[in-house]
Design a protein around this motif. Structure first.
Motif, PDB file in Angstrom:
ATOM      1  N   PRO A 113       0.792  -1.228   0.000  1.00 41.68           N
ATOM      2  CA  PRO A 113       0.000   0.000   0.000  1.00 41.68           C
ATOM      3  C   PRO A 113       0.828   1.283   0.000  1.00 41.68           C
ATOM      4  O   PRO A 113       0.282   2.371  -0.156  1.00 41.68           O
ATOM      5  N   ASP A 114       2.147   1.170   0.160  1.00 47.83           N
ATOM      6  CA  ASP A 114       3.007   2.348   0.322  1.00 47.83           C
ATOM      7  C   ASP A 114       3.011   3.206  -0.943  1.00 47.83           C
ATOM      8  O   ASP A 114       2.867   2.713  -2.059  1.00 47.83           O
ATOM      9  N   ASP A 115       3.264   4.495  -0.760  1.00 46.66           N
ATOM     10  CA  ASP A 115       3.284   5.425  -1.884  1.00 46.66           C
ATOM     11  C   ASP A 115       4.600   5.383  -2.652  1.00 46.66           C
ATOM     12  O   ASP A 115       4.668   5.862  -3.784  1.00 46.66           O
ATOM     13  N   ALA A 116       5.651   4.840  -2.056  1.00 45.89           N
ATOM     14  CA  ALA A 116       6.947   4.734  -2.739  1.00 45.89           C
ATOM     15  C   ALA A 116       7.582   3.396  -2.389  1.00 45.89           C
ATOM     16  O   ALA A 116       7.771   3.083  -1.211  1.00 45.89           O
ATOM     17  N   LEU A 170      -0.351  -4.709  -8.097  1.00 43.98           N
ATOM     18  CA  LEU A 170       0.429  -3.708  -7.380  1.00 43.98           C
ATOM     19  C   LEU A 170      -0.435  -2.554  -6.880  1.00 43.98           C
ATOM     20  O   LEU A 170       0.014  -1.747  -6.072  1.00 43.98           O
ATOM     21  N   GLU A 171      -1.686  -2.500  -7.359  1.00 44.11           N
ATOM     22  CA  GLU A 171      -2.594  -1.434  -6.922  1.00 44.11           C
ATOM     23  C   GLU A 171      -3.966  -1.958  -6.523  1.00 44.11           C
ATOM     24  O   GLU A 171      -4.815  -1.196  -6.068  1.00 44.11           O
ATOM     25  N   THR A 172      -4.178  -3.253  -6.679  1.00 42.01           N
ATOM     26  CA  THR A 172      -5.481  -3.853  -6.405  1.00 42.01           C
ATOM     27  C   THR A 172      -5.287  -5.209  -5.733  1.00 42.01           C
ATOM     28  O   THR A 172      -4.164  -5.666  -5.543  1.00 42.01           O
ATOM     29  N   ASP A 180      -6.858   4.971  -3.019  1.00 38.10           N
ATOM     30  CA  ASP A 180      -7.118   5.904  -4.097  1.00 38.10           C
ATOM     31  C   ASP A 180      -6.134   5.654  -5.244  1.00 38.10           C
ATOM     32  O   ASP A 180      -4.939   5.885  -5.103  1.00 38.10           O
ATOM     33  N   LEU A 181      -6.625   5.200  -6.362  1.00 39.60           N
ATOM     34  CA  LEU A 181      -5.756   4.869  -7.492  1.00 39.60           C
ATOM     35  C   LEU A 181      -5.182   6.108  -8.178  1.00 39.60           C
ATOM     36  O   LEU A 181      -4.224   6.000  -8.944  1.00 39.60           O
ATOM     37  N   VAL A 210       0.255   5.880 -10.490  1.00 36.13           N
ATOM     38  CA  VAL A 210       1.573   5.254 -10.354  1.00 36.13           C
ATOM     39  C   VAL A 210       2.498   5.685 -11.490  1.00 36.13           C
ATOM     40  O   VAL A 210       2.104   5.712 -12.651  1.00 36.13           O
ATOM     41  N   ARG A 211       3.728   6.043 -11.117  1.00 32.51           N
ATOM     42  CA  ARG A 211       4.767   6.341 -12.102  1.00 32.51           C
ATOM     43  C   ARG A 211       6.008   5.518 -11.750  1.00 32.51           C
ATOM     44  O   ARG A 211       6.234   5.181 -10.590  1.00 32.51           O
TER      45      ARG A 211
END
Length: 260
Positions: A113-116, A170-172, A180-181, A210-211
């Motif tokens: 779940p982390d942002d980075a 990686l996001e689901t 929040d995607l 995501v980038r």
């Protein structure tokens, strides 16, 4: 070369007048190459209303819009670069899917779940192109992903196709969003296009927040080598030329084991 209407919108009144001597040199250069600038027909001026510049000139405009788009990701990358990764797990689970490791505890999660995060995928190529293992790390936790065949201890098989369900979420949780995607998230990898191809959400038609940042690309543009330099570095049994010493101190091949 552009119409007065567009010129005034792009450069406003801050642009200095063009030197007449410079114009004369340009004209002489055209004539020198057989281009008669005197024999031409003027096109009608283009009247076009451009969007308002985000700054005092066009250079500042592009800097500002680039800053607006990249600032959230640079902030995440800086935080990740300055952190100390948590201790590695002493024991990794062989259960299928993602597992989060913090301290001596582990728990099943749908995805990191982390942002980075720093991310890497391993593929048993003799069994096909399906992902076999994956690992991720953030400033708070380690994550491990195990494929179904590996988790079940199945014998060696050849998989000719990679289906959506074989890829890594990686996001689901595979289908439903985890958080929040649209929020900015960054994933760091080395030759990350390879790892990215194994992620489920990268095949969606609609992009998310995501980038990806590729450390191999970053290395190439800072300390990469030319084709000649690559040959020199690979020919380790030969003595390099003395003139090569200077660049060899700051350059290397692209593999993760070679990058300083």
């Amino acid at each position: 070369m552009i119409s007065k209407n567009i010129f005034e919108q792009l450069f406003k009144s801050s642009s200095p007048p063009v030197d007449a001597k410079l114009i004369k040199r340009c004209q002489d250069n055209l004539l020198k190459h057989g281009i008669d600038f005197k024999s031409f027909s003027l096109l009608p001026d283009v009247e076009l209303k451009l969007p308002k510049l985000e700054g005092k000139d066009i250079e500042e405009h592009f800097y500002n819009i680039g800053e607006l788009q990249s600032a959230p990701y640079r902030k995440l990358l800086k935080k990740l670069a300055e952190c100390s990764l948590p201790p590695l797990p002493k024991k990794w689970s062989k259960a299928a899917g993602w597992r989060k490791y913090t301290g001596n505890k582990s728990q099943s999660v749908a995805c990191p779940p982390d942002d980075a995060v720093i991310f890497d995928v391993e593929v048993l190529m003799s069994a096909g192109k399906r992902p076999t293992l994956a690992c991720a790390a953030s400033n708070d936790a380690w994550y491990g992903w195990v494929s179904e065949p590996l988790s079940k201890g199945e014998g060696h098989k050849q998989y000719d196709h990679v289906n959506y369900e074989n890829l890594i979420p990686l996001e689901t949780d595979g289908m439903e969003p985890c958080g929040d995607l649209d929020r900015p998230r960054v994933v760091v990898g080395h030759n990350v296009s390879y790892d990215r191809a194994k992620i489920k959400e990268q095949y969606w038609l609609n992009k998310t927040g995501v980038r990806f940042m590729d450390t191999m690309s970053m290395h190439t543009c800072v300390s990469g080598v030319t084709s000649y330099q690559r040959t020199v570095l690979k020919a380790k049994e030969k003595e390099p030329h003395p003139t090569d010493d200077e660049w060899m101190e700051i350059s290397s091949l692209n593999s993760l084991s070679e990058v300083p």
